[in-house]
Design an enzyme around this catalytic site. Structure first.
Site, PDB file in Angstrom:
ATOM      1  CG  ASP A  15      -1.688   1.198   1.456  1.00 42.44           C
ATOM      2  OD1 ASP A  15      -2.596   1.416   0.644  1.00 42.44           O
ATOM      3  OD2 ASP A  15      -1.412   1.963   2.397  1.00 42.44           O
ATOM      4  CB  VAL A  90      12.764 -10.233   3.117  1.00 47.27           C
ATOM      5  CG1 VAL A  90      12.228  -9.167   2.202  1.00 47.27           C
ATOM      6  CG2 VAL A  90      11.762 -10.590   4.190  1.00 47.27           C
ATOM      7  CG  ASP A 181       7.593  11.429  12.328  1.00 44.04           C
ATOM      8  OD1 ASP A 181       6.600  11.846  11.696  1.00 44.04           O
ATOM      9  OD2 ASP A 181       7.596  11.283  13.560  1.00 44.04           O
ATOM     10  CG  HIS A 182       3.922  10.898   7.257  1.00 45.06           C
ATOM     11  ND1 HIS A 182       3.642   9.940   8.183  1.00 45.06           N
ATOM     12  CD2 HIS A 182       2.800  11.622   7.114  1.00 45.06           C
ATOM     13  CE1 HIS A 182       2.397  10.086   8.583  1.00 45.06           C
ATOM     14  NE2 HIS A 182       1.854  11.104   7.956  1.00 45.06           N
ATOM     15  CG  HIS A 244       3.295  11.451  13.641  1.00 46.54           C
ATOM     16  ND1 HIS A 244       4.316  11.069  12.804  1.00 46.54           N
ATOM     17  CD2 HIS A 244       2.284  10.582  13.420  1.00 46.54           C
ATOM     18  CE1 HIS A 244       3.924  10.021  12.095  1.00 46.54           C
ATOM     19  NE2 HIS A 244       2.711   9.699  12.455  1.00 46.54           N
TER      20      HIS A 244
HETATM   21  P1  NAD Z   1       1.466  -3.751   3.081  1.00 48.38           P
HETATM   22  O1  NAD Z   1       1.022  -4.880   3.924  1.00 48.38           O
HETATM   23  O2  NAD Z   1       0.504  -3.141   2.132  1.00 48.38           O
HETATM   24  O3  NAD Z   1       2.744  -4.184   2.246  1.00 48.38           O
HETATM   25  C1  NAD Z   1       3.735  -5.022   2.760  1.00 48.38           C
HETATM   26  C2  NAD Z   1       4.647  -5.472   1.633  1.00 48.38           C
HETATM   27  O4  NAD Z   1       5.596  -6.393   2.164  1.00 48.38           O
HETATM   28  C3  NAD Z   1       3.948  -6.196   0.491  1.00 48.38           C
HETATM   29  O5  NAD Z   1       4.549  -5.777  -0.707  1.00 48.38           O
HETATM   30  C4  NAD Z   1       4.256  -7.672   0.765  1.00 48.38           C
HETATM   31  O6  NAD Z   1       4.251  -8.475  -0.389  1.00 48.38           O
HETATM   32  C5  NAD Z   1       5.656  -7.556   1.313  1.00 48.38           C
HETATM   33  N1  NAD Z   1       6.072  -8.738   2.102  1.00 48.38           N
HETATM   34  C6  NAD Z   1       5.514  -9.209   3.239  1.00 48.38           C
HETATM   35  N2  NAD Z   1       6.217 -10.291   3.661  1.00 48.38           N
HETATM   36  C7  NAD Z   1       7.227 -10.493   2.795  1.00 48.38           C
HETATM   37  C8  NAD Z   1       8.302 -11.417   2.699  1.00 48.38           C
HETATM   38  N3  NAD Z   1       8.488 -12.393   3.605  1.00 48.38           N
HETATM   39  N4  NAD Z   1       9.178 -11.285   1.675  1.00 48.38           N
HETATM   40  C9  NAD Z   1       9.024 -10.310   0.760  1.00 48.38           C
HETATM   41  N5  NAD Z   1       8.033  -9.405   0.798  1.00 48.38           N
HETATM   42  C10 NAD Z   1       7.143  -9.499   1.792  1.00 48.38           C
HETATM   43  O7  NAD Z   1       2.056  -2.654   4.087  1.00 48.38           O
HETATM   44  P2  NAD Z   1       2.206  -1.065   3.845  1.00 48.38           P
HETATM   45  O8  NAD Z   1       0.943  -0.408   4.270  1.00 48.38           O
HETATM   46  O9  NAD Z   1       2.699  -0.815   2.486  1.00 48.38           O
HETATM   47  O10 NAD Z   1       3.288  -0.673   4.939  1.00 48.38           O
HETATM   48  C11 NAD Z   1       4.667  -0.979   4.827  1.00 48.38           C
HETATM   49  C12 NAD Z   1       5.422  -0.344   5.999  1.00 48.38           C
HETATM   50  O11 NAD Z   1       5.213   1.054   5.984  1.00 48.38           O
HETATM   51  C13 NAD Z   1       4.934  -0.812   7.363  1.00 48.38           C
HETATM   52  O12 NAD Z   1       6.033  -0.777   8.222  1.00 48.38           O
HETATM   53  C14 NAD Z   1       3.945   0.274   7.767  1.00 48.38           C
HETATM   54  O13 NAD Z   1       3.815   0.365   9.169  1.00 48.38           O
HETATM   55  C15 NAD Z   1       4.639   1.480   7.210  1.00 48.38           C
HETATM   56  N6  NAD Z   1       3.765   2.616   6.946  1.00 48.38           N
HETATM   57  C16 NAD Z   1       2.772   2.522   6.015  1.00 48.38           C
HETATM   58  C17 NAD Z   1       1.978   3.613   5.736  1.00 48.38           C
HETATM   59  C18 NAD Z   1       0.905   3.558   4.683  1.00 48.38           C
HETATM   60  O14 NAD Z   1       0.351   4.619   4.365  1.00 48.38           O
HETATM   61  N7  NAD Z   1       0.593   2.414   4.129  1.00 48.38           N
HETATM   62  C19 NAD Z   1       2.177   4.811   6.426  1.00 48.38           C
HETATM   63  C20 NAD Z   1       3.207   4.888   7.385  1.00 48.38           C
HETATM   64  C21 NAD Z   1       3.993   3.780   7.612  1.00 48.38           C
END
Ligand code: NAD
Length: 497
Positions: A15, A90, A181-182, A244
Site C-alpha cells: 500500500d 526477504v 516520520d512523514h 509525530h
Molecule cells: P502492506 O502490507 O501493504 O505491504 C507489505 C509489503 O511487504 C507487500 O509488498 C508484501 O508483499 C511484502 N512482504 C511481506 N512479507 C514479505 C516477505 N516475507 N518477503 C518479501 N516481501 C514481503 O504494508 P504497507 O501499508 O505498504 O506498509 C509498509 C510499511 O510502511 C509498514 O512498516 C507500515 O507500518 C509502514 N507505513 C505505512 C503507511 C501507509 O500509508 N501504508 C504509512 C506509514 C507507515
C-alpha cells in the site's frame, strides 16, 4: 541537479509503495530531478512480471494525479520503463544473490555510480533480516552511496527499538539511515523553525516569561477504518505520540540552532527531547489521559469495540491527552499539552501557543463592559488547513474604550497548497540529496520511547472503563480536566479555532 540512483523497494506490491512512493518518484521525475539515470527494483513475494509492474506503477500515478489520461501519457510510460520487478522472499538468502545481479546490471545500464537507496516499505520485523542480507550478500556498494530508508513503527518500546536499531546498525551506520516520520516532510511542520527563528517579534517572545502554555492537537474525525489489526497492537500513544507529536514538541521547544544544518538541528532536537521530563508511574497517571470512542448512534457509527477486526473487550486507546514538562533553556516550566484521537469533532492538526495574560489591564478603569483582555494566541494550522492565526485585542469601535478580540489570519489557498510538494516527495528528494535534516536520529527515537514507555506501562498495568467518549466530541472529560485543574482551557474546541 539530477540524481543518479538505484532504488530497491522492499514491499513493492504494498500500500505504501502504491499510494506514496510511486507517485512521489513520478513527481520528482516530472520535475526533472530524476531523469534518465535512475532505476527502481520493486521486490515482494508475488510473482509479477515487469510488464505487470509497469501497469501497477502507471495506475498508481494515475490514481494520485488529477489529469485523467496520466496513466497512458508518454512521460508516465517512459517513467515506468525504469521499473524492474524481482520476486523475492526477504528470508531467503539466494534471492539476495539474484537481487545483487540485477542491481549490478542496472547500475551499469543506467550509469548509477553505485548509488543505492534501499526503501524498506515493509513491516519492521523484517528490517534486521533485510539489512543483514544487504551487507552479507554484498548489495552494499563500495563506490557509491548506500542509504537505508525505514518506516515507522520503530519498535514497540525502548527495548525493542534498541534491538531493531542494533540489527540495522550492524550493516548501516547512523549517517546512512533515514528514519521516516512523514510529519517532518509536511510543509507546516518544516515551517516551525522559519516562524520561530525568522521573526524577531516571535523569537523574542518565545520563552517562559511570555508563553503561558503550548497546545498540540492532532485530531482525526475518522475511526480506525481498515487498520484495526495494526491499531489493536499499537494504540494512539505508540501510533501518534511517540513519533509525530514528540517530533513536533522537539521543534517547538528546541533552542536556536547556530545554523540550519542537519547536525545542528538534530542536536538541538535531541537536547529538547532529553529535557522533557520522563515521568514516574504516579506522575504518568496524573498527567496522561486515555480514551476510546463510543458509538455515534445519530450518525450510525459504531463504537471502537464493534469495528471490524477489533477485540470486543479492547483496552486499546483511540485517544491520548497529556501534559509534558520541559526544562529546556528559556522554555523551562512552560507546560505542553498534547492531544490526539480518532472520531473527534473535526479533523485538524494545529499548534496553539498561548501567551501570558497582560499583567496590568489598564482598560478596566474605563468602566466599559468589554474591557476584558483575552490571551494572545498564535496558532499554526498544519492540516487540512495550512496557515497561521494571531489573536489580538483591539479597540472595539465604540465611543468609549471597550476591547474586542480579533484574529489576524493567513491561510494557504487550495492552489497554493497544491503547489507544496507532498511529504513523501520532499523526503525522498532529501534522501537523494543526502540531507538528513527531516529524518529522525536514533537518539530522538530512543528518548521518545523513554518518555512514552512509562505511560504505556502504567496503562497496561490497570484496566480501564472503555468506551469513555462519544464520537464527534473532543475526547473524554478527563482531557478537559487536565487543563481545568491548571486553570486553563484547550484553545481548539469542538466549535472554536
Ligand atoms: P502492506 O502490507 O501493504 O505491504 C507489505 C509489503 O511487504 C507487500 O509488498 C508484501 O508483499 C511484502 N512482504 C511481506 N512479507 C514479505 C516477505 N516475507 N518477503 C518479501 N516481501 C514481503 O504494508 P504497507 O501499508 O505498504 O506498509 C509498509 C510499511 O510502511 C509498514 O512498516 C507500515 O507500518 C509502514 N507505513 C505505512 C503507511 C501507509 O500509508 N501504508 C504509512 C506509514 C507507515
Amino acid at each position: 541537479m539530477t540524481q543518479q540512483a538505484l532504488f530497491i523497494i522492499f514491499g513493492g506490491t504494498g500500500d505504501l509503495a502504491y499510494r506514496k512512493l510511486y507517485p512521489s518518484l513520478f513527481r520528482l521525475y516530472e520535475k526533472g530531478y530524476l531523469k534518465d539515470d535512475f532505476a527502481v527494483i520493486g521486490t515482494a513475494r508475488r510473482p509479477w512480471t515487469n510488464d505487470h509492474y509497469h501497469e501497477v506503477v502507471m495506475n498508481a500515478i494515475a490514481d494520485d494525479g488529477h489529469e485523467s489520461d496520466r496513466t497512458n501519457s508518454e512521460i508516465a510510460r517512459k517513467f515506468a520503463s525504469h521499473f524492474y520487478y524481482q520476486s523475492h522472499n526477504v528470508n531467503d538468502t539466494e534471492h539476495y544473490v539474484a537481487l545483487r545481479k540485477l542491481a549490478d546490471k542496472l547500475d551499469e545500464k543506467y550509469k548509477l555510480n553505485g548509488n543505492r537507496i534501499y526503501y524498506l516499505a515493509m513491516a519492521p520485523r523484517f528490517f534486521g533480516t533485510i539489512a543483514g542480507h544487504l551487507k552479507s550478500e554484498k548489495l552494499i556498494t563500495d563506490h557509491g552511496y548506500n542509504r537505508l530508508i525505514i518506516e515507522k513503527p520503530f519498535g514497540r518500546d525502548f527495548e525493542t527499538a534498541k534491538e531493531l536499531n542494533d540489527d540495522i546498525s550492524a550493516a548501516f551506520s547512523e549517517d546512512q539511515i533515514y528514519r521516516i516520520d512523514h510529519y517532518l516532510g509536511k510543509e507546516a511542520i518544516q515551517s516551525i523553525a522559519a516562524l520561530r527563528f525568522g521573526n524577531q517579534v516571535i523569537e523574542s517572545l518565545w520563552n517562559k516569561e511570555h508563553i503561558d502554555n503550548i497546545q498540540i492537537t492532532l485530531a482525526e474525525s475518522l475511526g480506525v477504518e481498515e487498520r484495526a489489526g495494526y491499531y489493536e497492537t499499537a494504540g494512539a500513544l505508540r501510533d501518534m505520540v511517540q513519533n509525530h507529536i514528540l517530533q513536533i514538541v522537539s521543534l517547538l521547544t528546541m533552542q536556536k540552532p547556530s545554523e540550519y544544518t542537519a547536525k545542528e538541528l538534530r542536536d538541538r532536537k535531541v537536547e529538547a527531547l532529553q529535557n522533557i521530563k520522563v515521568y514516574s508511574a504516579k506522575e504518568a497517571s496524573k498527567n496522561f489521559v486515555r480514551g476510546q470512542y463510543g458509538e455515534d448512534a445519530e450518525h450510525e457509527q459504531l463504537d471502537y469495540r464493534h469495528e471490524e477486526g477489533t477485540d470486543e473487550h479492547s483496552q486499546i486507546e483511540t485517544f491520548v491527552a497529556g501534559k509534558l514538562e520541559t526544562t529546556n533553556g528559556n522554555l523551562t516550566g512552560v507546560p505542553i499539552y498534547i492531544r490526539t484521537g480518532k472520531r473527534l469533532a473535526r479533523k485538524s492538526t494545529q499548534i496553539n501557543v498561548v501567551f501570558k495574560d497582560t499583567t496590568d489591564n489598564i482598560f478596566t478603569a474605563t468602566g466599559e463592559q468589554d474591557t476584558k483582555l483575552e490571551q494572545n494566541v498564535l496558532t499554526l494550522y498544519v492540516e487540512p488547513d495550512q496557515g497561521y492565526q494571531l489573536d489580538l485585542n483591539v479597540k472595539n469601535g465604540s465611543q468609549g474604550y471597550g476591547i474586542m478580540p480579533i484574529h489576524l489570519e493567513y491561510h494557504k489557498t487550495s492552489a497554493e497548497k497544491a503547489k507544496v510538494p507532498e511529504a513523501y516527495e520532499k523526503l525522498i528528494h532529501d534522501a537523494l540529496d543526502g540531507n538528513r535534516t527531516n529524518f529522525a536520529h536514533w537518539h530522538e527515537v530512543a528518548q521518545a520511547w523513554r518518555i512514552v514507555d512509562v505511560v504505556r506501562q502504567n496503562w497496561d498495568s490497570q484496566k480501564t472503563d472503555f468506551p469513555n467518549y462519544v464520537s464527534g466530541t473532543m475526547g473524554p472529560k478527563a482531557a478537559q480536566e487536565l487543563l481545568t485543574r491548571d486553570h486553563r482551557d484547550w484553545v481548539f474546541g469542538a466549535t472554536k479555532h
